[in-house]
Design a protein around this motif. Structure first.
Motif, PDB file in Angstrom:
ATOM      1  N   ALA A  92      45.401  37.038  35.724  1.00 29.98           N
ATOM      2  CA  ALA A  92      45.272  37.498  37.106  1.00 29.98           C
ATOM      3  C   ALA A  92      44.029  38.342  37.346  1.00 29.98           C
ATOM      4  N   ASP A  93      43.210  38.531  36.320  1.00 27.11           N
ATOM      5  CA  ASP A  93      41.927  39.218  36.493  1.00 27.11           C
ATOM      6  C   ASP A  93      40.851  38.514  35.668  1.00 27.11           C
ATOM      7  N   SER A  94      40.891  37.193  35.695  1.00 28.55           N
ATOM      8  CA  SER A  94      39.915  36.376  34.976  1.00 28.55           C
ATOM      9  C   SER A  94      38.881  35.820  35.950  1.00 28.55           C
ATOM     10  N   TYR A  95      37.620  35.731  35.491  1.00 29.44           N
ATOM     11  CA  TYR A  95      36.592  34.953  36.198  1.00 29.44           C
ATOM     12  C   TYR A  95      36.468  35.372  37.665  1.00 29.44           C
ATOM     13  N   ARG A  96      36.214  36.649  37.884  1.00 33.72           N
ATOM     14  CA  ARG A  96      36.153  37.185  39.241  1.00 33.72           C
ATOM     15  C   ARG A  96      35.101  36.492  40.108  1.00 33.72           C
ATOM     16  N   ASN A  97      34.115  35.898  39.465  1.00 36.41           N
ATOM     17  CA  ASN A  97      33.032  35.266  40.235  1.00 36.41           C
ATOM     18  C   ASN A  97      33.351  33.828  40.630  1.00 36.41           C
ATOM     19  N   GLN A 130      46.677  31.507  28.585  1.00 31.93           N
ATOM     20  CA  GLN A 130      45.351  32.130  28.660  1.00 31.93           C
ATOM     21  C   GLN A 130      45.470  33.645  28.656  1.00 31.93           C
ATOM     22  N   SER A 131      44.628  34.284  27.848  1.00 35.45           N
ATOM     23  CA  SER A 131      44.501  35.741  27.846  1.00 35.45           C
ATOM     24  C   SER A 131      43.010  36.068  27.797  1.00 35.45           C
ATOM     25  N   VAL A 132      42.362  35.973  28.943  1.00 32.91           N
ATOM     26  CA  VAL A 132      40.917  36.214  29.063  1.00 32.91           C
ATOM     27  C   VAL A 132      40.692  37.099  30.287  1.00 32.91           C
ATOM     28  N   THR A 133      40.543  38.394  30.053  1.00 29.81           N
ATOM     29  CA  THR A 133      40.333  39.321  31.156  1.00 29.81           C
ATOM     30  C   THR A 133      38.860  39.361  31.543  1.00 29.81           C
TER      31      THR A 133
END
Length: 230
Positions: free
Chosen positions: A92-97, A59-62
């Protein structure tokens, strides 16, 4: 023997160049016997049939967002044995919510300290590029074998994490007079995590394709992909 299946999911913030970055690793995966599928939306995670036959997710989704159905599909696949791997903000910075996603990964980007205020240029991404050391803490792990401590000049991630991760390398943020913290802070730079029957691999270096092509970073990521795969 059927080929293993790798699913690349990419998107989110363009500053991390998710297309160019993931393209670097497609030949490696192919050479190691994977059939590679690429998706530009994380909604593929909600497809139970696809997930059941997937051995590795890269996965590469920031930042971005993830639906309840897509997250449930990702979580259930990992628990069932699908590997989950990535680098930097793409994992490590995906989907903060989504707090459940943060628990799944075990570490979350908090910040990347900047240069001295007198050296900053408004809007320049290089404001956050520092020279720092990646310290190998588990040289016996197969991902880190033969790799010694090394330096990078790029974003240095400060990560919030729990102790269920297995840390393979760290980086330390020093005390500076222009920062508010009062003692050095050590963050994981490379870690693995077991979740159900699945394996998770995270490397925090990887801000750009150039960083990913550093020989040490590239070797760690390639080995991490193979380690995580079912």
């Amino acid at each position: 023997m059927a080929a293993k299946k790798a699913l690349i999911v990419r998107g989110g913030w363009d500053g991390h160049q998710p297309v160019a970055a993931t393209e670097l690793f497609i030949p490696f995966l192919t050479d190691n016997g994977f059939d590679v599928r690429v998706e530009e939306s994380n909604e593929i995670y909600a497809d139970a049939a696809v997930m059941a036959e997937t051995d590795l997710i890269l996965q590469s989704v920031t930042m971005s967002e993830i639906s309840r159905e897509a997250f449930a599909g990702l979580r259930d696949a990992v628990i069932a044995g699908t590997g989950f791997a990535g680098w930097h903000g793409g994992i490590a910075d995906s989907y903060r919510n989504n707090s459940d996603y943060l628990q799944l990964v075990g570490g979350q980007f908090a910040t990347h300290p900047s240069k001295h205020p007198d050296e900053l240029t408004e809007g320049d991404p290089a404001n956050n590029y520092l020279t720092y050391t990646v310290k190998v803490t588990d040289p016996d792990h197969e991902i880190m074998a033969g790799i010694g401590d090394f330096e990078l000049h790029t974003e240095q991630y400060w990560v919030l994490h729990d102790d269920l991760i297995d840390v393979l390398a760290t980086t330390t943020h020093p005390v500076q007079p222009y920062h508010p913290w009062h003692r050095p802070i050590t963050s994981p730079a490379v870690w693995t995590r077991l979740w159900g029957n699945g394996r998770i691999f995270v490397a925090t270096p990887g801000h750009s394709p150039e960083v990913l092509q550093d020989p040490n970073v590239r070797t760690i990521v390639e080995r991490g992909l193979l380690w995580a795969a079912r």
